[in-house]
Design a protein around this motif. Structure first.
Motif, PDB file in Angstrom:
ATOM      1  N   PRO A 201     -11.863  -1.188  -1.265  1.00 23.98           N
ATOM      2  CA  PRO A 201     -12.978  -0.978  -0.337  1.00 23.98           C
ATOM      3  C   PRO A 201     -12.458  -0.942   1.100  1.00 23.98           C
ATOM      4  CG  PRO A 201     -13.051  -3.176  -1.265  1.00 23.98           C
ATOM      5  CD  PRO A 201     -11.948  -2.443  -1.959  1.00 23.98           C
ATOM      6  N   SER A 202     -13.114  -0.136   1.931  1.00 29.00           N
ATOM      7  CA  SER A 202     -12.642   0.005   3.303  1.00 29.00           C
ATOM      8  C   SER A 202     -12.840  -1.269   4.118  1.00 29.00           C
ATOM      9  CB  SER A 202     -13.359   1.171   3.984  1.00 29.00           C
ATOM     10  OG  SER A 202     -14.738   0.942   3.994  1.00 29.00           O
ATOM     11  N   GLN A 203     -13.913  -1.994   3.835  1.00 30.12           N
ATOM     12  CA  GLN A 203     -14.170  -3.244   4.545  1.00 30.12           C
ATOM     13  C   GLN A 203     -14.622  -4.286   3.531  1.00 30.12           C
ATOM     14  OE1 GLN A 203     -17.123  -2.014   7.349  1.00 30.12           O
ATOM     15  NE2 GLN A 203     -15.612  -1.403   8.869  1.00 30.12           N
TER      16      GLN A 203
ATOM     17  N   MET B 100     -13.982   6.497  -5.790  1.00 36.51           N
ATOM     18  CA  MET B 100     -13.892   6.393  -7.216  1.00 36.51           C
ATOM     19  C   MET B 100     -14.270   4.986  -7.628  1.00 36.51           C
ATOM     20  SD  MET B 100     -10.581   8.626  -8.169  1.00 36.51           S
ATOM     21  CE  MET B 100      -9.655   8.732  -6.642  1.00 36.51           C
ATOM     22  N   GLU B 101     -15.539   4.750  -7.714  1.00 34.87           N
ATOM     23  CA  GLU B 101     -16.034   3.406  -7.963  1.00 34.87           C
ATOM     24  C   GLU B 101     -15.824   2.966  -9.397  1.00 34.87           C
ATOM     25  OE1 GLU B 101     -20.039   3.372  -6.640  1.00 34.87           O
ATOM     26  OE2 GLU B 101     -19.498   3.958  -4.621  1.00 34.87           O
TER      27      GLU B 101
ATOM     28  N   VAL C  84       2.428  10.962  -1.276  1.00 34.34           N
ATOM     29  CA  VAL C  84       1.113  11.130  -0.656  1.00 34.34           C
ATOM     30  C   VAL C  84       0.002  10.888  -1.679  1.00 34.34           C
ATOM     31  CG1 VAL C  84      -0.463  12.821   0.360  1.00 34.34           C
ATOM     32  CG2 VAL C  84       1.871  12.657   1.194  1.00 34.34           C
ATOM     33  N   LEU C  85       0.151  11.433  -2.876  1.00 37.99           N
ATOM     34  CA  LEU C  85      -0.901  11.274  -3.875  1.00 37.99           C
ATOM     35  C   LEU C  85      -0.980   9.847  -4.413  1.00 37.99           C
ATOM     36  CD1 LEU C  85      -0.653  14.657  -5.773  1.00 37.99           C
ATOM     37  CD2 LEU C  85      -2.214  13.992  -3.941  1.00 37.99           C
TER      38      LEU C  85
ATOM     39  N   ARG D 123      -3.977   4.709  -4.382  1.00 40.25           N
ATOM     40  CA  ARG D 123      -3.980   3.270  -4.116  1.00 40.25           C
ATOM     41  C   ARG D 123      -5.035   2.920  -3.077  1.00 40.25           C
ATOM     42  NH1 ARG D 123       1.202   2.121  -1.940  1.00 40.25           N
ATOM     43  NH2 ARG D 123       1.961   2.879  -3.916  1.00 40.25           N
ATOM     44  N   GLU D 124      -5.159   3.727  -2.031  1.00 42.24           N
ATOM     45  CA  GLU D 124      -6.120   3.437  -0.971  1.00 42.24           C
ATOM     46  C   GLU D 124      -7.556   3.713  -1.403  1.00 42.24           C
ATOM     47  OE1 GLU D 124      -4.871   5.686   2.386  1.00 42.24           O
ATOM     48  OE2 GLU D 124      -3.194   4.348   2.825  1.00 42.24           O
TER      49      GLU D 124
END
Length: 95
Positions: A85-87, A1-2, A74-75, A80-81
């Protein structure tokens, strides 16, 4: 979700669908295990009437609370995650 409030692509919609399914299934499992742990003795063994009734009612009261808490946690964690960005600071390995 950019983009906040923008349209989601197919991968983002699929990820959300999987996460909702996971949240519901894991919450159902957690609520069932909790209900079985609390009300199970009342259903398996011959207990005095008031104790049996109390255990079943406590199980029926706590199970929906655990279900709702698990789904929400969980949602919220997924939301939040998905914003981070992953990295951070690294480029896409495919580019």
């Amino acid at each position: 979700m950019e983009t906040y409030g923008g349209r989601r692509n197919q991968a983002e919609r699929d990820a959300m669908t999987v996460e909702v399914g996971y949240a519901l299934c894991s919450a159902l499992f957690a609520a069932a295990v909790l209900f079985g742990a609390v009300a199970g003795p009342a259903l398996l063994f011959e207990l005095p009437g008031i104790v049996e009734k109390l255990l079943v009612r406590v199980g029926l009261t706590i199970a929906p609370v655990v279900f709702a808490a698990r789904v929400v946690s969980v949602l919220v964690r997924f939301r939040r995650e998905s914003r981070q960005p992953s990295q951070p600071g690294r480029t896409n390995p495919d580019s």
